[in-house]
Write a protein that holds these residues in place. Structure first.
Motif, PDB file in Angstrom:
ATOM      1  N   MET A   1      -4.304 -12.730   4.017  1.00  0.00           N
ATOM      2  CA  MET A   1      -3.878 -12.048   2.794  1.00  0.00           C
ATOM      3  C   MET A   1      -4.367 -10.618   2.745  1.00  0.00           C
ATOM      4  O   MET A   1      -3.698  -9.747   2.196  1.00  0.00           O
ATOM      5  N   GLY A   2      -5.540 -10.361   3.318  1.00  0.00           N
ATOM      6  CA  GLY A   2      -6.046  -8.987   3.349  1.00  0.00           C
ATOM      7  C   GLY A   2      -5.089  -8.064   4.080  1.00  0.00           C
ATOM      8  O   GLY A   2      -4.854  -6.919   3.657  1.00  0.00           O
ATOM      9  N   PHE A   3      -4.509  -8.548   5.169  1.00  0.00           N
ATOM     10  CA  PHE A   3      -3.505  -7.768   5.909  1.00  0.00           C
ATOM     11  C   PHE A   3      -2.174  -7.755   5.164  1.00  0.00           C
ATOM     12  O   PHE A   3      -1.525  -6.716   5.038  1.00  0.00           O
ATOM     13  N   GLY A   4      -1.744  -8.914   4.698  1.00  0.00           N
ATOM     14  CA  GLY A   4      -0.442  -9.008   4.059  1.00  0.00           C
ATOM     15  C   GLY A   4      -0.319  -8.164   2.813  1.00  0.00           C
ATOM     16  O   GLY A   4       0.722  -7.543   2.570  1.00  0.00           O
ATOM     17  N   ARG A   5      -1.377  -8.106   2.029  1.00  0.00           N
ATOM     18  CA  ARG A   5      -1.311  -7.374   0.770  1.00  0.00           C
ATOM     19  C   ARG A   5      -1.806  -5.946   0.886  1.00  0.00           C
ATOM     20  O   ARG A   5      -1.268  -5.057   0.229  1.00  0.00           O
ATOM     21  N   PHE A   6      -2.840  -5.699   1.702  1.00  0.00           N
ATOM     22  CA  PHE A   6      -3.531  -4.428   1.588  1.00  0.00           C
ATOM     23  C   PHE A   6      -3.535  -3.546   2.837  1.00  0.00           C
ATOM     24  O   PHE A   6      -4.050  -2.435   2.790  1.00  0.00           O
ATOM     25  N   SER A   7      -2.971  -3.989   3.960  1.00  0.00           N
ATOM     26  CA  SER A   7      -2.941  -3.096   5.126  1.00  0.00           C
ATOM     27  C   SER A   7      -1.973  -1.941   4.913  1.00  0.00           C
ATOM     28  O   SER A   7      -2.020  -0.939   5.647  1.00  0.00           O
ATOM     29  N   TYR A   8      -1.099  -2.052   3.921  1.00  0.00           N
ATOM     30  CA  TYR A   8      -0.212  -0.937   3.562  1.00  0.00           C
ATOM     31  C   TYR A   8      -1.017   0.311   3.217  1.00  0.00           C
ATOM     32  O   TYR A   8      -0.593   1.438   3.524  1.00  0.00           O
ATOM     33  N   THR A   9      -2.181   0.131   2.616  1.00  0.00           N
ATOM     34  CA  THR A   9      -2.977   1.275   2.170  1.00  0.00           C
ATOM     35  C   THR A   9      -3.457   2.158   3.330  1.00  0.00           C
ATOM     36  O   THR A   9      -3.247   3.374   3.297  1.00  0.00           O
ATOM     37  N   PRO A  10      -4.110   1.624   4.377  1.00  0.00           N
ATOM     38  CA  PRO A  10      -4.532   2.504   5.473  1.00  0.00           C
ATOM     39  C   PRO A  10      -3.386   2.967   6.370  1.00  0.00           C
ATOM     40  O   PRO A  10      -3.500   4.007   7.037  1.00  0.00           O
ATOM     41  N   ILE A  11      -2.276   2.222   6.400  1.00  0.00           N
ATOM     42  CA  ILE A  11      -1.142   2.624   7.232  1.00  0.00           C
ATOM     43  C   ILE A  11      -0.289   3.671   6.534  1.00  0.00           C
ATOM     44  O   ILE A  11       0.377   4.489   7.183  1.00  0.00           O
ATOM     45  N   LEU A  12      -0.312   3.692   5.208  1.00  0.00           N
ATOM     46  CA  LEU A  12       0.558   4.570   4.425  1.00  0.00           C
ATOM     47  C   LEU A  12       0.473   6.057   4.793  1.00  0.00           C
ATOM     48  O   LEU A  12       1.520   6.704   4.939  1.00  0.00           O
ATOM     49  N   PRO A  13      -0.717   6.659   4.956  1.00  0.00           N
ATOM     50  CA  PRO A  13      -0.749   8.085   5.277  1.00  0.00           C
ATOM     51  C   PRO A  13       0.028   8.437   6.544  1.00  0.00           C
ATOM     52  O   PRO A  13       0.723   9.470   6.592  1.00  0.00           O
ATOM     53  N   GLY A  14      -0.065   7.600   7.580  1.00  0.00           N
ATOM     54  CA  GLY A  14       0.693   7.843   8.798  1.00  0.00           C
ATOM     55  C   GLY A  14       2.194   7.741   8.562  1.00  0.00           C
ATOM     56  O   GLY A  14       2.977   8.529   9.131  1.00  0.00           O
ATOM     57  N   MET A  15       2.615   6.811   7.727  1.00  0.00           N
ATOM     58  CA  MET A  15       4.032   6.680   7.393  1.00  0.00           C
ATOM     59  C   MET A  15       4.512   7.892   6.608  1.00  0.00           C
ATOM     60  O   MET A  15       5.632   8.391   6.842  1.00  0.00           O
ATOM     61  N   MET A  16       3.690   8.385   5.706  1.00  0.00           N
ATOM     62  CA  MET A  16       4.075   9.552   4.920  1.00  0.00           C
ATOM     63  C   MET A  16       4.213  10.783   5.813  1.00  0.00           C
ATOM     64  O   MET A  16       5.128  11.605   5.639  1.00  0.00           O
ATOM     65  N   THR A  17       3.323  10.919   6.792  1.00  0.00           N
ATOM     66  CA  THR A  17       3.366  12.073   7.702  1.00  0.00           C
ATOM     67  C   THR A  17       4.551  11.990   8.657  1.00  0.00           C
ATOM     68  O   THR A  17       5.322  12.943   8.803  1.00  0.00           O
ATOM     69  N   ASP A  18       4.726  10.844   9.303  1.00  0.00           N
ATOM     70  CA  ASP A  18       5.755  10.713  10.335  1.00  0.00           C
ATOM     71  C   ASP A  18       7.157  10.555   9.765  1.00  0.00           C
ATOM     72  O   ASP A  18       8.136  11.019  10.374  1.00  0.00           O
ATOM     73  N   LEU A  19       7.281   9.887   8.628  1.00  0.00           N
ATOM     74  CA  LEU A  19       8.600   9.601   8.072  1.00  0.00           C
ATOM     75  C   LEU A  19       8.966  10.501   6.908  1.00  0.00           C
ATOM     76  O   LEU A  19      10.095  10.428   6.404  1.00  0.00           O
ATOM     77  N   GLY A  20       8.022  11.322   6.464  1.00  0.00           N
ATOM     78  CA  GLY A  20       8.300  12.211   5.342  1.00  0.00           C
ATOM     79  C   GLY A  20       8.395  11.502   4.007  1.00  0.00           C
ATOM     80  O   GLY A  20       9.067  11.991   3.087  1.00  0.00           O
ATOM     81  N   LEU A  21       7.718  10.359   3.872  1.00  0.00           N
ATOM     82  CA  LEU A  21       7.728   9.652   2.596  1.00  0.00           C
ATOM     83  C   LEU A  21       6.979  10.459   1.544  1.00  0.00           C
ATOM     84  O   LEU A  21       5.906  10.993   1.801  1.00  0.00           O
ATOM     85  N   THR A  22       7.520  10.545   0.341  1.00  0.00           N
ATOM     86  CA  THR A  22       6.849  11.213  -0.769  1.00  0.00           C
ATOM     87  C   THR A  22       5.963  10.211  -1.507  1.00  0.00           C
ATOM     88  O   THR A  22       6.108   8.989  -1.318  1.00  0.00           O
ATOM     89  N   PRO A  23       5.055  10.682  -2.361  1.00  0.00           N
ATOM     90  CA  PRO A  23       4.274   9.739  -3.170  1.00  0.00           C
ATOM     91  C   PRO A  23       5.151   8.808  -4.008  1.00  0.00           C
ATOM     92  O   PRO A  23       4.824   7.636  -4.181  1.00  0.00           O
ATOM     93  N   ALA A  24       6.271   9.326  -4.491  1.00  0.00           N
ATOM     94  CA  ALA A  24       7.180   8.480  -5.262  1.00  0.00           C
ATOM     95  C   ALA A  24       7.790   7.393  -4.382  1.00  0.00           C
ATOM     96  O   ALA A  24       7.928   6.238  -4.807  1.00  0.00           O
TER      97      ALA A  24
END
Length: 373
Positions: A1-24
Motif C-alpha cells: 500500500m505504501g507504493f500503491g498509494r504514495f509512490s506517486y509523491t517522489p515520482i511526481l517531480p520527474g513526471m512534471m519535468t519530463d512530461l511538462g505536467l503542471t501543478p493542476a
C-alpha cells in the motif's frame, strides 16, 4: 500500500519535468486516485464481501502491482488519471479488508503490537519508494525515463509483497465473524463528529503528502533534500503508531487523536515557514509522525463507537476521508498554479486541521464516554 498509494509523491517531480505536467495536472491525477479510493470505500461498506475478505484483499494487492506497472507505460494525462482511479479502488479494498482481518485478530489475541506493525508497513513502503527513486539513474534505463523505471520498480516490489501477504494473511476476521451480516449503522453525535473530522483530516494531510517532494525540489539545489524529505516521512510513519501508543495510557485514544491533529497542523506551518532545506525535512518528519497514527486511531475510535457494525463504520469513515483527499490536491494544484508556490494551500490545510482539533476538543467528553477510549 505504501507504493500503491504514495509512490506517486517522489515520482511526481520527474513526471512534471519530463512530461511538462503542471501543478493542476498533478492535482487532477492525484484527485482521480482519491475518487477511486472513495468509491472503493463506499462499495466495501456493503455486505457482499462477508466471508470473502481475504480473497478480495489479495486481488486488490495484485491489482495494485499491475497498475503500478501500467503507470510507466503511458504519458497520457487521461490514462494516468484512469490508472490512478483504479489504484484508488484497490487501495480502499486493501485497507478495509486487510484491516478487518488483521485488527480483529490482533484484538482477539490481546496483542497491542499488531496495529502498530500493520499500519507501520505503509510507512516502510513510503521510505522504500523514496530510496528507490533516489537510487535510480537520472537518465533512466535506455528507452525508459527514470520516472518510468520508478513505476516499474514499484510494481516488482508490490508483486513480491503480494506473494508474502498471500502466505501470511489469515483466512478471515477473528471468531468466524466474516460470514455474519452486520446490523445497520447508528449515527450518534460522537460518530458524526469523528467522521467529519476524519474527512477534513483527509483534506489537510493529503496536500503535503502529495506535493512535499515537489515543494522540496522548488527550494533545493540537488535531489538529496527531496529524497530525505520523503524518506524521513516514511521512516517516522513506520514507527508513529508504536510511539504514540505510549501516550494512550495518559491521554486516551481520543486524546492522542487530538494531539496528532495539532502536531500535524504545526508541521504544515513549519513546512512553508522554515528556510530550505529544513522546511521539507521538518515538515516530512511531523507529517510522518502523525498521519498514519491519526488514520489508525481514527478508525479505532470509529469501530468503538459502532460495536454492532464496525465494518460499516470503517467503510463510511474511509469514504469521508476519501472526499477530503479528492478536494485537497485539486485545491492545492489550483492555488499553486495561480501563485507559483504551495504556501497558500499548505496554510489552508493547517487551518483545516486546527478546526478539526478544536471540534474534537469541544466534543471530547462525549466521544470518550461513547467509545470508552
Amino acid at each position: 500500500m505504501g507504493f500503491g498509494r504514495f509512490s506517486y509523491t517522489p515520482i511526481l517531480p520527474g513526471m512534471m519535468t519530463d512530461l511538462g505536467l503542471t501543478p493542476a495536472n498533478a492535482g487532477l491525477i492525484a484527485a482521480a486516485n482519491f475518487i477511486g479510493y472513495l468509491l472503493g470505500a463506499i462499495a466495501a461498506g456493503y455486505g457482499w464481501a462477508a466471508g470473502r475478505e481475504r480473497a478480495i484483499a489479495l486481488s486488490a494487492l495484485a491489482a495494485t502491482a499491475a497498475l503500478l506497472l501500467a503507470m510507466g507505460l503511458t504519458s497520457s494525462l487521461l490514462l494516468f488519471s484512469l490508472i490512478r482511479f483504479l489504484a484508488g479502488v484497490a487501495s480502499a479494498f486493501t485497507m478495509i479488508f486487510t484491516s478487518a482481518i488483521v485488527l480483529s485478530r490482533g484484538m482477539a489475541a490481546g496483542n497491542p503490537h499488531v496495529q502498530s506493525v500493520h499500519f507501520g508497513g505503509v510507512g516502510m513502503g513510503i521510505a522504500l519508494s523514496s530510496l528507490m527513486v533516489f537510487l535510480l539513474p537520472a537518465g533512466g534505463f535506455g528507452l525508459f525515463a527514470s520516472w518510468q523505471a520508478a513505476w516499474f520498480g514499484g510494481a516488482v516490489i508490490a508483486c513480491l509483497g503480494t506473494v508474502i501477504v498471500a502466505v501470511l494473511l489469515p483466512e478471515g476476521p477473528a471468531a468466524g465473524k466474516s460470514g455474519e451480516a452486520e446490523k445497520p449503522l447508528v449515527w450518534t453525535r460522537p460518530l458524526v463528529v469523528v467522521t467529519l473530522t476524519y474527512g477534513l483530516f483527509g483534506f489537510g494531510y493529503i496536500i503535503t503528502a502529495t506535493f512535499l517532494v515537489a515543494m522540496a525540489r522548488q527550494g533545493a539545489s540537488d535531489h538529496t533534500v527531496e529524497f530525505l524529505a520523503w524518506f524521513i516521512t516514511g521512516l517516522s510513519a513506520a514507527v508513529s503508531v508504536h510511539i504514540w501508543r505510549r501516550a494512550v495510557p495518559r491521554l486516551g485514544i481520543v486524546g492522542v487523536y487530538l494531539a496528532g491533529l495539532l502536531v500535524e497542523a504545526i508541521g504544515l506551518v513549519l513546512t512553508v515557514s522554515l528556510p530550505s532545506p529544513y522546511a521539507p525535512l521538518i515538515g516530512g518528519l511531523l507529517l510522518g509522525l502523525t498521519f498514519i497514527m491519526v488514520t489508525a486511531y481514527g478508525l479505532q475510535i470509529g469501530r468503538a463507537l459502532a460495536p454492532a457494525s464496525p465494518r460499516k463504520a470503517l467503510a463510511f469513515m474511509t469514504a469521508a476521508f476519501g472526499v477530503g483527499q479528492i478536494a485537497g490536491p485539486l485545491v492545492a494544484g489550483w492555488l499553486a498554479q495561480g501563485s507559483g508556490s504551495f504556501t497558500a494551500s499548505t496554510l489552508l490545510a493547517a487551518g483545516v486541521l486546527l478546526f478539526c482539533a478544536a471540534l474534537t476538543g469541544l466534543e471530547i467528553r462525549r466521544i470518550v464516554a461513547a467509545a470508552g477510549a
